[in-house]
Structure formats: structure tokens, C-alpha cells
Design a protein around this motif. Structure first.
Motif, short mmCIF file in Angstrom:
data_model
loop_
_atom_site.label_atom_id
_atom_site.label_comp_id
_atom_site.label_asym_id
_atom_site.label_seq_id
_atom_site.Cartn_x
_atom_site.Cartn_y
_atom_site.Cartn_z
N ASP A 1 22.66 -1.86 2.40
CA ASP A 1 22.63 -2.79 1.28
C ASP A 1 21.55 -3.85 1.44
O ASP A 1 20.91 -4.25 0.47
CB ASP A 1 23.99 -3.51 1.16
CG ASP A 1 25.14 -2.55 0.99
OD1 ASP A 1 25.02 -1.65 0.14
OD2 ASP A 1 26.15 -2.68 1.71
N MET A 2 21.37 -4.31 2.66
CA MET A 2 20.41 -5.37 2.93
C MET A 2 19.24 -4.81 3.73
O MET A 2 19.42 -3.96 4.60
CB MET A 2 21.08 -6.49 3.74
CG MET A 2 22.29 -7.10 3.03
SD MET A 2 21.85 -7.85 1.43
CE MET A 2 20.82 -9.22 2.02
N PRO A 3 18.02 -5.26 3.42
CA PRO A 3 16.86 -4.75 4.15
C PRO A 3 16.85 -5.22 5.59
O PRO A 3 17.24 -6.35 5.90
CB PRO A 3 15.68 -5.32 3.38
CG PRO A 3 16.21 -6.56 2.73
CD PRO A 3 17.64 -6.27 2.40
N GLY A 4 16.44 -4.34 6.49
CA GLY A 4 16.26 -4.71 7.88
C GLY A 4 14.82 -5.12 8.14
O GLY A 4 14.03 -5.31 7.21
N ALA A 5 14.48 -5.26 9.39
CA ALA A 5 13.11 -5.60 9.75
C ALA A 5 12.18 -4.46 9.38
O ALA A 5 12.55 -3.28 9.41
CB ALA A 5 13.03 -5.90 11.25
N ASP A 6 10.94 -4.81 9.02
CA ASP A 6 9.95 -3.79 8.71
C ASP A 6 9.71 -2.91 9.93
O ASP A 6 9.60 -3.39 11.06
CB ASP A 6 8.63 -4.43 8.28
CG ASP A 6 8.70 -5.02 6.87
OD1 ASP A 6 9.69 -4.74 6.17
OD2 ASP A 6 7.77 -5.75 6.49
N ILE A 7 9.65 -1.60 9.67
CA ILE A 7 9.40 -0.65 10.74
C ILE A 7 8.65 0.53 10.17
O ILE A 7 8.97 1.02 9.09
CB ILE A 7 10.72 -0.19 11.40
CG1 ILE A 7 10.45 0.80 12.52
CG2 ILE A 7 11.69 0.37 10.39
CD1 ILE A 7 11.69 1.18 13.32
N ASP A 8 7.61 0.96 10.83
CA ASP A 8 6.83 2.11 10.39
C ASP A 8 7.50 3.39 10.89
O ASP A 8 7.79 3.52 12.09
CB ASP A 8 5.40 2.05 10.91
CG ASP A 8 4.57 1.02 10.17
OD1 ASP A 8 5.05 0.51 9.13
OD2 ASP A 8 3.45 0.72 10.61
N GLN A 9 7.71 4.33 9.97
CA GLN A 9 8.31 5.60 10.33
C GLN A 9 7.44 6.73 9.79
O GLN A 9 7.03 6.72 8.62
CB GLN A 9 9.74 5.71 9.77
CG GLN A 9 10.66 4.65 10.38
CD GLN A 9 12.12 5.02 10.21
OE1 GLN A 9 12.75 4.66 9.24
NE2 GLN A 9 12.66 5.73 11.18
N THR A 10 7.17 7.70 10.63
CA THR A 10 6.25 8.78 10.30
C THR A 10 7.02 10.00 9.80
O THR A 10 8.01 10.42 10.40
CB THR A 10 5.41 9.18 11.52
OG1 THR A 10 4.67 8.03 11.96
CG2 THR A 10 4.44 10.29 11.17
N ILE A 11 6.54 10.56 8.69
CA ILE A 11 7.13 11.78 8.14
C ILE A 11 6.58 12.97 8.93
O ILE A 11 5.36 13.13 9.03
CB ILE A 11 6.80 11.93 6.65
CG1 ILE A 11 7.43 10.78 5.86
CG2 ILE A 11 7.27 13.28 6.11
CD1 ILE A 11 7.09 10.79 4.38
N PRO A 12 7.43 13.81 9.49
CA PRO A 12 6.93 14.98 10.25
C PRO A 12 6.05 15.86 9.36
O PRO A 12 6.32 16.04 8.18
CB PRO A 12 8.21 15.71 10.66
CG PRO A 12 9.29 14.68 10.60
CD PRO A 12 8.90 13.75 9.48
N ASN A 13 4.99 16.42 9.97
CA ASN A 13 4.11 17.30 9.20
C ASN A 13 3.78 18.59 9.95
O ASN A 13 2.79 19.25 9.65
CB ASN A 13 2.81 16.58 8.81
CG ASN A 13 1.92 16.28 10.00
OD1 ASN A 13 2.34 16.40 11.15
ND2 ASN A 13 0.69 15.89 9.72
N ASP A 14 4.64 18.94 10.92
CA ASP A 14 4.35 20.13 11.72
C ASP A 14 5.15 21.35 11.27
O ASP A 14 5.02 22.42 11.86
CB ASP A 14 4.63 19.86 13.20
CG ASP A 14 6.02 19.31 13.46
OD1 ASP A 14 6.69 18.91 12.48
OD2 ASP A 14 6.44 19.27 14.62
N HIS A 15 5.98 21.20 10.22
CA HIS A 15 6.74 22.33 9.71
C HIS A 15 6.79 22.26 8.18
O HIS A 15 6.74 21.17 7.59
CB HIS A 15 8.16 22.36 10.26
CG HIS A 15 8.23 22.72 11.72
ND1 HIS A 15 7.92 23.98 12.18
CD2 HIS A 15 8.57 21.99 12.80
CE1 HIS A 15 8.07 24.01 13.49
NE2 HIS A 15 8.45 22.81 13.90
N ILE A 16 6.93 23.41 7.56
CA ILE A 16 7.05 23.48 6.12
C ILE A 16 8.47 23.10 5.71
O ILE A 16 9.46 23.55 6.29
CB ILE A 16 6.73 24.91 5.62
CG1 ILE A 16 5.26 25.23 5.86
CG2 ILE A 16 7.09 25.08 4.15
CD1 ILE A 16 4.31 24.33 5.10
#
Length: 694
Positions: free
Chosen positions: A390-405
Motif C-alpha cells: 500500500d505504501m511505497p518503500g525506499a527506491d531500489i533498482d531491480q533488473t528484469i531478467p533477459n536470458d530466457h524467453i
């Protein structure tokens, strides 16, 4: 579990606040009105009819005219498509002709120019001449002695599009339309593109279209000139797939016949219908929201079908009565009560269709007094470190996997409802995605509307796509599909003028997902899964993109939640227990880290009652992609249609082969025709199309 804002919002929402009422079945709605079906009467069917146009062009048509219409003229309902009323759509045409004519409405089924037994040639879908022809045809019909001057249009898919684009021209005699599974915006809402990325459906449709526009007229209707007409028709074979892929933005080509761009011109009443498994669901909502005319909408659980024959079910219990109410209201000028009922009817699914296929989907119909709702804010859940909160947490960068279809479990942009075409259980695709899970639900939650993802994202490639899936995560770990969406980042500021992404620059984008109508069980979680592919539904970007999401304050999912009663959800049907009714063979070879191949074959053959013609269909799709290099993907589609009767043996085949590279589309298109066993025509087009924005 400690009560959260999420739980409180769901529990306190209530039916009254949402403005939603439930009822047992749609058949009950018809019974509430003080109106009864028009009494049955006899009718005349005219098998060989013609509508004369300027330029000495005649459109072939079949007519069903109620007895007594010459003395007491009646309203006329027409359907206008290129799918051959003489044979290929004969069964449905006969059914609806008899239904309407026996209850006092004339029905006219018209073959477009260049199709069926009509004169002329077709080169592409939705040509300008289609709309000028139908304007003439409507005027001609309105002046017939058996017509009271009022004309209505019904139509499914291509025919539904024709309803919208014709109404946008506002012909005086057109009093109402009923488009089914249709779109008025060819680029943003048709089958060719999803969020600015090309689809596999566009290749399959291109191969099929080649047969639709190249089949010969019937010698029993046009006589000995049939072969000459066929030769002329074949000469119009054109590279349609290359045409579609070369227009990678919403330019004048797509706007040419996009009725949505002229919605403000529509003056007649509109009843728009579609299904949750169809690709045109969103258009129903846009019609209700954007038009200022009497209008209604219906969204069932089915795929690309009219409501009365919807699959997966339940289909509409009495669609004939519903249509007759609509046409009586606007063509016979009778008060049927249909416009005093709620604007929108929606089926709320209590399970994903694949959980119970091929059985009917459990759930209930609800009504919405008006659409869009007024002052009903969505539930906002922020993306965090693998969580929705419900409430935003601290900013954090998260990477989307790109090694599989990702996407093998969600393949079709437009589903016909067959079990093999439905979105599957999603845990395998989730495994290779960036997922965010909500809290365990204390009470059921129902989503009715279009979720929206607002996210801050950056890419290391100038062309990249973001795919979004929402699923119901069960306590046993299974992940059942709810809805999806996607956006090619080059279209982040609109599709008229795409912009390449600047590597490493964060962009705040919004992805509007497909309309969803789904009840989620208590004890489940809501899951949002992000990926940079949704293959094979969407063709991949030129190179594997590294997408990074800035979770926290700037990234959230907006969910249109309601509270309604639901039915118990059955256990999923095991594959070995499900009836074997699927019409196609699907062969998969998945080598994670290597090549993925999907082969899909279909075939059907049947004799057409009344004309003795045998129609045959065969198709094959072969899709391949290399997980190590997604730019190395290829597609081959072959579609064949045959018509035979005695010595008359004809067949047309369309083929599209596409090879992707990082820089271009290399495409080959072939049309072949056979008279008996002899090949009488072949035309091949080869093109190399630069990938500018996709």
C-alpha cells in the motif's frame, strides 16, 4: 495478519459504492422488460441477389424478406463482410436470416467488392472503397419497397469494423449498429500491433487474407465467366504483411479507415459486444466512454465469437431475443425497455478459463449503470523489493531478467477460445520474469476494468519492449492468468511519432493493460510479472534489452477493484481428464538456453448444406527463436482454402515467411492457386524492411 489499507479498501468498497448490481442470468434481463418477441411469420429467401453500385459494379447478396413487407415495409439489418455468403458463412447467414425475417426484419448479407460472387478486386483489408460501397448499398436498401427507410448493421470482426467505420460517415438511413469483437483503430487496437510491437497474429492473418481475397466466384451464380473473374481477382495479390510491417507508427496508412478517429461523427445508437478472451475487449469500453449517443456494451467470458455461440462459455442464453429488442427499438420504433437497463453487462470470472477448459467458466454476470464509473479511485499498490504494498518503500533498482524467453504460456493476442489457445498456468513464465507479489488476501477481491502500470524504467537499447502480466498466485504456488499488456518504449509518448530510447535514461511510462473481469480468492495473492518479451504473441525487439525498474515511490500498479459475491472455484482440470476436443495439433520443442520451436497445424473439411460444395482448410505455423540471440527468430505461416463441387475443384494458398535480424525484417509472401491438380497462378513478393521503431 495485520489489516492493511489494501484489505480495508476491499472490504469497505461494497456494492453500493461501486454502483454494481448482480443478477443470475442475462435471460432474466430480457424478461424484466414489458416487451415480447415479434410474432413469427413466413419469409422469402432470395439466393441470387445483386446490389447495383455506380461504375457498373454489382455486389452479390442474399436476401431474407418477411412476408407482407411489400404492403407494410420493415426495417433492414445487413451484414457486410468478405467471407462468401454463398458457401463459407452460409450456415450462420441462413440462421440469422431466418431468425430476423421470421420476426419481422429483412436481413441482407452482402459480399464486399472482390469477394464471394461480387465484382471487382480486393488488395488489402479495410480499403476506402469498402466504405464508399456500403454507403451506396445502404442508400439503395433504404429505397426498396419492402424497407421502411431504416437500416441497421450487425457484424463480427471485419464486419464489426465495417459497422464502426460506416457509422462514422453518418449515412442518413443507418439507424443503429451492433459491432461484435471489433475495433475502430487499426494500429492501436487491432491484431497487428500490441503496444507498438508487431504480433504473430499479423503474419497468420496475412496468409489467411491471401486466400480470402483470392478465392473464385461460384460458377452456379456468375456462370462461365467465373474463371475470368478469378484470374482478375488473383492479379490483385499484394504483399499485405510487408505493408503492415513497413508502417511502424500510427501514420496515415492506419488512419485511413480507423473509425475511432472519427467517433465524434457517429450519430446512431451502438451496441458493442466482445469477450474477455478476445483481442478487442477494450474497444467496448472506449465506445461507451467516448460516444455521446444511445449505447450499450456487453463483455462475456468468450473469445472471438458472437455472444450466442461464445466459447469458452457460458454463452449468452438468448442472444436472439437481445438482438431483436435492439432492432425493434431502433428500426421498428418500438419501446422495448432495452435502453432503460444498465449501460454495461460484464461476466465476472471466478477462475481462469484454462483452469476448467473446456467446461464453462464459473462466475456471474454483473451490470454497470454507466461507464466509465465516476469518482471511483483505483487501488494503488507500489512495486517494492519483490513485493506489492500500500505504501511505497525506499527506491531500489531491480533488473528484469533477459536470458530466457517469456510468453510461452500466453501466446494469442486474439483467442478463438480453444483450450490450446487460452493463456496457461503462468509459473514457468514467472520464473524468468521480475515478479512482485501482494499480501495474502483476507477477503476475495474482484478486478473489473483496465489495470494500469505506472513505472520508472530505463533500457540499455534504443528499442525495447516491456510486457506486463497480472496473475492470481494460489497458496500452492500455481499462477493463473488474469490480464496482460505491453508497451514498446519507443511509443512511450504516443504512437504517431515514436522516439528511440536514450540508453541509461529513466523514463516514467504508463502501460494500460487489457480489460479484466476476475474474482480472486481469499488466501491468494495478486502477482505482477514484468518481462522484456512476450513471445510468440509479440515479435522480439532487435536486441536483448537490459531493462531496469526503479521500484518505490515512482512505480505502482493501479487496480480497479470491486466487491461482489462469487461462486466456489473448482480444482483445475488435469490434462489427462479433459475431453480431447481441440481442433489443432501443437508441437513444442523447448531447449532453454538454445532454440525454442512451436509448430501448430489445423485442418477441417465439411460439406455446405444447400449448395453441395465441400470447403477445406489447412494451416501450419512454425515459430522459432534462439534464447541466446533473440534477434535470430523466424516464422513461417501457410494457409490453404479449397472449394470443390463435382468437376469444379479450386484451391488457394497463402504463405508468409519472415526472418528477423537486428536491423530488418526479411519477408517473403506467396499466393498460389490451383484448378483441380493444375497450378494456374503464383505470385511472390520479397521485401527487406528496416526496423525503425520495433
Amino acid at each position: 495478519m495485520q489489516e492493511s489499507l489494501f484489505t480495508r479498501r476491499v472490504v469497505l468498497g461494497g456494492l453500493a459504492a461501486a454502483g454494481i448490481a448482480t443478477f443470475g442470468s442475462l435471460k432474466g434481463a430480457a424478461a424484466q422488460a414489458r416487451w415480447s418477441l415479434p410474432p413469427k411469420r413466413g419469409f422469402q429467401r432470395i439466393e441470387k441477389g445483386w446490389i447495383p453500385l455506380s461504375g457498373k459494379v454489382n455486389l452479390s447478396a442474399r436476401f431474407w424478406i418477411p412476408d407482407g413487407a411489400d404492403a407494410a415495409p420493415v426495417g433492414v439489418v445487413l451484414e457486410y463482410i468478405p467471407y462468401r455468403t454463398r458457401d463459407l458463412t452460409r450456415g450462420d447467414d441462413d440462421e440469422w436470416g431466418a431468425n430476423l425475417a421470421s420476426h419481422g426484419f429483412a436481413f441482407v448479407r452482402i459480399d464486399m467488392r472482390g469477394s464471394g460472387d461480387s465484382d471487382g478486386v480486393k488488395y488489402d483489408e479495410f480499403e476506402t472503397v469498402e466504405r464508399t460501397d456500403i454507403l451506396e448499398a445502404i442508400d439503395w436498401l433504404s429505397r426498396q419497397p419492402w424497407c421502411n427507410g431504416s437500416v441497421g448493421m450487425r457484424g463480427h470482426s471485419w464486419g464489426g469494423n465495417a459497422c464502426l467505420t460506416t457509422a462514422a460517415k453518418n449515412p442518413p438511413a443507418l439507424k443503429a449498429i451492433l459491432p461484435s469483437c471489433a475495433s475502430g483503430d487499426r494500429f492501436r487496437k487491432d491484431l497487428h500491433w500490441v503496444g507498438g510491437s508487431p504480433t504473430m497474429s499479423t503474419l497468420f492473418w496475412a496468409a489467411m487474407l491471401k486466400t480470402v481475397i483470392a478465392l473464385p466466384p461460384d460458377p452456379n451464380i456468375v456462370g462461365d465467366k467465373w474463371s475470368e473473374m478469378w484470374e482478375t481477382r488473383l492479379s490483385g495479390a499484394a504483399p499485405v504483411a510487408a505493408q503492415w510491417l513497413s508502417h511502424q507508427r500510427a501514420d496515415e496508412y492506419w488512419a485511413r479507415e480507423s473509425g475511432a478517429l472519427e467517433f465524434s461523427n457517429i450519430r446512431c445508437p451502438v451496441y458493442a459486444v466482445s469477450g474477455l478472451q478476445d483481442g478487442f475487449t477494450n474497444e467496448v469500453l472506449d465506445i461507451l466512454a467516448l460516444l455521446d449517443v444511445p449505447r450499450k456494451g456487453m463483455i462475456g467470458t468468450w473469445g472471438h465469437f458472437y455472444p450466442g455461440k461464445g466459447v469458452p462459455g457460458p454463452a449468452h442464453e438468448d442472444w436472439l431475443a437481445e438482438e431483436l429488442r435492439w432492432w425493434s427499438q431502433w428500426l421498428a420504433r418500438e419501446e422495448t425497455g432495452i435502453m432503460s437497463e444498465p449501460m454495461l453487462q460484464v461476466y465476472v470470472e471466478d477462475a481462469a478459463p484454462v483452469q476448467v477448459a473446456p467446461a464453462d467458466v464459473p462466475g456471474s454476470w454483473i451490470t454497470q449503470p454507466v461507464w466509465p464509473e465516476r469518482d471511483v479511485p483505483p487501488l494503488r499498490l507500489h512495486l517494492g523489493d519483490g513485493r506489492l504494498s500500500d505504501m511505497p518503500g525506499a527506491d531500489i533498482d531491480q533488473t528484469i531478467p533477459n536470458d530466457h524467453i517469456v510468453g510461452l504460456g500466453w501466446r494469442e493476442a486474439i483467442s478463438a477460445g480453444a483450450p490450446e489457445d487460452l493463456p496457461r498456468e503462468q509459473s514457468d513464465d514467472d520464473r524468468y520474469s521480475l515478479v512482485f507479489d501482494g499480501d495474502v488476501l483476507d477477503a476475495p477481491v474482484t478486478i473489473i476494468g483496465r489495470p494500469r502500470l505506472e513505472v520508472r524504467v530505463k533500457s540499455d537499447q534504443p528499442i525495447a519492449a516491456l510486457a506486463v502480466r497480472i496473475t492470481e498466485l494460489k497458496p500452492d504456488g500455481s499462477s493463473w492468468p488474469i490480464t496482460f499488456g505491453g508497451l514498446n518504449l519507443t511509443h512511450r509518448a504516443g504512437s504517431e511519432k515514436p522516439l528511440l530510447a536514450e540508453a541509461g535514461t529513466y523514463y516514467d511510462i504508463a502501460v494500460d493493460l487489457k480489460f479484466a473481469s476476475r474474482r480472486i480468492d481469499a488466501g491468494s495473492r495478486i502477482r505482477v510479472a514484468l518481462s522484456n518479451t512476450l513471445w510468440p504473441m509479440v515479435l522480439p525487439s532487435p536486441r536483448p534489452a537490459q531493462l531496469v525498474v526503479r521500484a518505490g515511490e515512482s512505480s505502482r500498479i493501479l487496480l480497479p477493484v470491486k466487491e461482489i459475491a462469487g461462486s466456489p472455484v473448482p480444482d483445475p482440470v488435469k490434462a489427462e481428464d479433459a475431453p480431447q476436443t481441440e481442433p489443432s495439433a501443437v508441437i513444442e520443442k523447448v531447449d532453454r538456453g538454445g532454440k525454442i520451436t512451436i509448430t501448430k497445424r489445423t485442418s477441417a473439411s465439411f460439406v455446405i448444406d444447400g449448395v453441395g460444395t465441400t470447403a477445406g482448410f489447412e494451416s501450419e505455423q512454425i515459430m522459432q527463436i534462439d534464447e541466446a540471440d533473440i534477434s535470430r527468430s523466424s516464422y513461417s505461416v501457410r494457409y490453404s482454402t479449397s472449394l470443390s463441387r463435382g468437376d469444379w475443384q479450386t484451391r488457394v494458398t497463402g504463405q508468409v515467411d519472415l526472418q528477423l535480424s537486428a536491423s530488418d525484417f526479411q519477408i517473403s509472401e506467396i499466393t498460389q492457386a490451383f484448378d483441380g491438380t493444375k497450378q494456374v497462378f503464383e505470385k511472390t513478393f520479397s521485401d527487406k524492411i528496416a526496423r525503425q521503431f520495433c
